[in-house]
Structures are given as structure tokens and as C-alpha cells.
Design a protein around this motif. Sequence first.
Motif, PDB file in Angstrom:
ATOM      1  N   GLU A  93       0.846  -1.200   0.000  1.00  0.00           N
ATOM      2  CA  GLU A  93       0.000   0.000   0.000  1.00  0.00           C
ATOM      3  C   GLU A  93       0.878   1.246   0.000  1.00  0.00           C
ATOM      4  O   GLU A  93       2.009   1.225   0.512  1.00  0.00           O
ATOM      5  CB  GLU A  93      -0.892   0.006   1.262  1.00  0.00           C
ATOM      6  CG  GLU A  93      -1.937   1.104   1.252  1.00  0.00           C
ATOM      7  CD  GLU A  93      -2.861   1.029   2.477  1.00  0.00           C
ATOM      8  OE1 GLU A  93      -2.752   0.073   3.262  1.00  0.00           O
ATOM      9  OE2 GLU A  93      -3.665   1.957   2.627  1.00  0.00           O
ATOM     10  N   ASP A  94       0.342   2.338  -0.527  1.00  0.00           N
ATOM     11  CA  ASP A  94       1.054   3.624  -0.479  1.00  0.00           C
ATOM     12  C   ASP A  94       1.128   4.137   0.959  1.00  0.00           C
ATOM     13  O   ASP A  94       0.217   3.914   1.769  1.00  0.00           O
ATOM     14  CB  ASP A  94       0.301   4.694  -1.278  1.00  0.00           C
ATOM     15  CG  ASP A  94       0.347   4.459  -2.769  1.00  0.00           C
ATOM     16  OD1 ASP A  94       0.986   3.484  -3.217  1.00  0.00           O
ATOM     17  OD2 ASP A  94      -0.271   5.265  -3.491  1.00  0.00           O
ATOM     18  N   ALA A  95       2.200   4.872   1.226  1.00  0.00           N
ATOM     19  CA  ALA A  95       2.295   5.648   2.469  1.00  0.00           C
ATOM     20  C   ALA A  95       2.060   7.111   2.151  1.00  0.00           C
ATOM     21  O   ALA A  95       2.564   7.622   1.141  1.00  0.00           O
ATOM     22  CB  ALA A  95       3.675   5.493   3.075  1.00  0.00           C
ATOM     23  N   LEU A  96       1.316   7.761   3.007  1.00  0.00           N
ATOM     24  CA  LEU A  96       1.255   9.221   2.971  1.00  0.00           C
ATOM     25  C   LEU A  96       2.332   9.740   3.906  1.00  0.00           C
ATOM     26  O   LEU A  96       2.530   9.196   4.999  1.00  0.00           O
ATOM     27  CB  LEU A  96      -0.104   9.721   3.455  1.00  0.00           C
ATOM     28  CG  LEU A  96      -1.313   9.225   2.681  1.00  0.00           C
ATOM     29  CD1 LEU A  96      -2.575   9.860   3.240  1.00  0.00           C
ATOM     30  CD2 LEU A  96      -1.162   9.532   1.196  1.00  0.00           C
ATOM     31  N   VAL A  97       3.030  10.770   3.494  1.00  0.00           N
ATOM     32  CA  VAL A  97       4.025  11.420   4.343  1.00  0.00           C
ATOM     33  C   VAL A  97       3.368  12.659   4.936  1.00  0.00           C
ATOM     34  O   VAL A  97       2.845  13.511   4.196  1.00  0.00           O
ATOM     35  CB  VAL A  97       5.279  11.816   3.543  1.00  0.00           C
ATOM     36  CG1 VAL A  97       6.318  12.446   4.466  1.00  0.00           C
ATOM     37  CG2 VAL A  97       5.852  10.610   2.806  1.00  0.00           C
ATOM     38  N   LEU A  98       3.364  12.735   6.243  1.00  0.00           N
ATOM     39  CA  LEU A  98       2.738  13.865   6.939  1.00  0.00           C
ATOM     40  C   LEU A  98       3.814  14.641   7.690  1.00  0.00           C
ATOM     41  O   LEU A  98       4.800  14.066   8.161  1.00  0.00           O
ATOM     42  CB  LEU A  98       1.682  13.382   7.944  1.00  0.00           C
ATOM     43  CG  LEU A  98       0.600  12.426   7.451  1.00  0.00           C
ATOM     44  CD1 LEU A  98      -0.424  12.202   8.571  1.00  0.00           C
ATOM     45  CD2 LEU A  98      -0.101  12.955   6.205  1.00  0.00           C
TER      46      LEU A  98
END
Length: 169
Positions: free
Chosen positions: A154-159
Motif C-alpha cells: 500500500e502507499d504511504a502518505l508522508v505527513l
Amino acid sequence: MRMGEGMDASITSERPSAPCVLRAARAEDVDAVLEIERAAFGDPWSRSAFVDLIGDPRVAFIVADIAGDVRGYIVAWYVLDEGEIGNLAVHDSARRQGIGARLLDGAIAAVRASDVDSLYLEVRDSNAAARALYASRGFAEVGRRREYYRRPKEDALVLRLDLEPIPPG
Ligand SMILES: CC(C)(COP(=O)(O)OP(=O)(O)OC[C@H]1O[C@@H](n2cnc3c(N)ncnc32)[C@H](O)[C@@H]1OP(=O)(O)O)[C@@H](O)C(=O)NCCC(=O)NCCS
């Protein structure tokens, strides 16, 4: 101050039936941390990954202790002015009681005290609970890593959270 220190017994919450204390993780907490980790993630960290963090002066490894039982933990580390939240989980029987939010607030306070001004993390795109928690603390999306996670892929979101400097005095 070494991150994670100075928080024993001083930060308590009335929300769970017994007080929840945030404190620095100790070697004897690792079994309980691993149990939560393995239940929470398809690609859990190893025992040595946690053990190696204990006592590291550039790491905040904080546990939520309720009546002597570890119910959650967070790991954050920093290099110069940038920090990263590396791990956060709460035992599934103890969720939605504010423990994750308190751990996150504790880690933010610890890195802020070490002159960190940007705090980063990665979160699964589909992890609505964690994304809502991070948004509630002001984290904003700054990027996406394609297929960063395994099991399942799955993709990771970078926050990122920008931290205000602590005023002098
Ligand atoms: C994400 C996690 C740590 C949250 O811990 P928690 O102790 O249940 O969270 P809290 O009770 O402190 O919730 C704080 C806020 O987060 C949001 N939130 C938490 N769980 C949520 C859910 N299931 N659905 C929607 N929002 C949720 C809400 O905004 C909540 O505030 P509210 O209760 O006032 O509505 C927990 O669900 C968990 O361990 N998940 C598995 C591991 C994981 O995904 N870790 C994060 C990896 S990036």
C-alpha cells in the motif's frame, strides 16, 4: 533532557478506569510492546528493533502504563532539527480512550524540547483512525510513497507537523 524522561507519574488521565501514566519505556516493557505490535501490524518490528531504542538519547520511546500494564507505545527520534514518529500503537482493547492522542502529544512535547522544528511520519493511505488522529494534531500531507508498505502492499502518505519554537524563559 533525554527524550522520554521526566514524565513518570506526572501526566495522568481520568478517562480510563485506572490512571494512565506516560513514561519512558524500559527493557521489561518489550514483551508487552511486542504483543501489541504484532496484533496491530502485518509487518511488525522485531524485538531487537525495540530493545535497541531503549536508552538512546535521540529517541523518545514512551509507553502508556495503566495499573502496571503497557497498553500502548510510541517511538519518535530526531536528527538535528527534524524528527520522525517511527511507530505508534494502542492495544485493541484500549482504543478510543484517548491513549493514542496522549502518546502522540507526549512524543511531540519530547521532540520539541530538543529543538526539533519539523516532525514527519508515514501512514497507510487506508488507516483512517491514525490519519484522523494525526490530523487532529495538525499534521498535514506533504507527499506520498508508492507501495511503501508490505503485507498488504500500500502507499504511504508522508505527513509533517511544523513545531513552533518554545519561547525562551
Ligand atoms: C491509531 C491508534 C494508535 C489510535 O489510538 P487510540 O488510543 O484508539 O486513539 P484515541 O482514542 O486517542 O483517538 C484520538 C483521535 O483519533 C481519531 N481516531 C482514533 N481512532 C479512530 C477510529 N477508529 N476512527 C476514526 N477516528 C479515530 C479520532 O479523531 C480520535 O478523537 P475522538 O476519540 O475524540 O474522536 C490505534 O487505532 C492503533 O493502535 N491502531 C493500529 C496501529 C496503527 O495504525 N498505528 C499508526 C501507524 S501510522
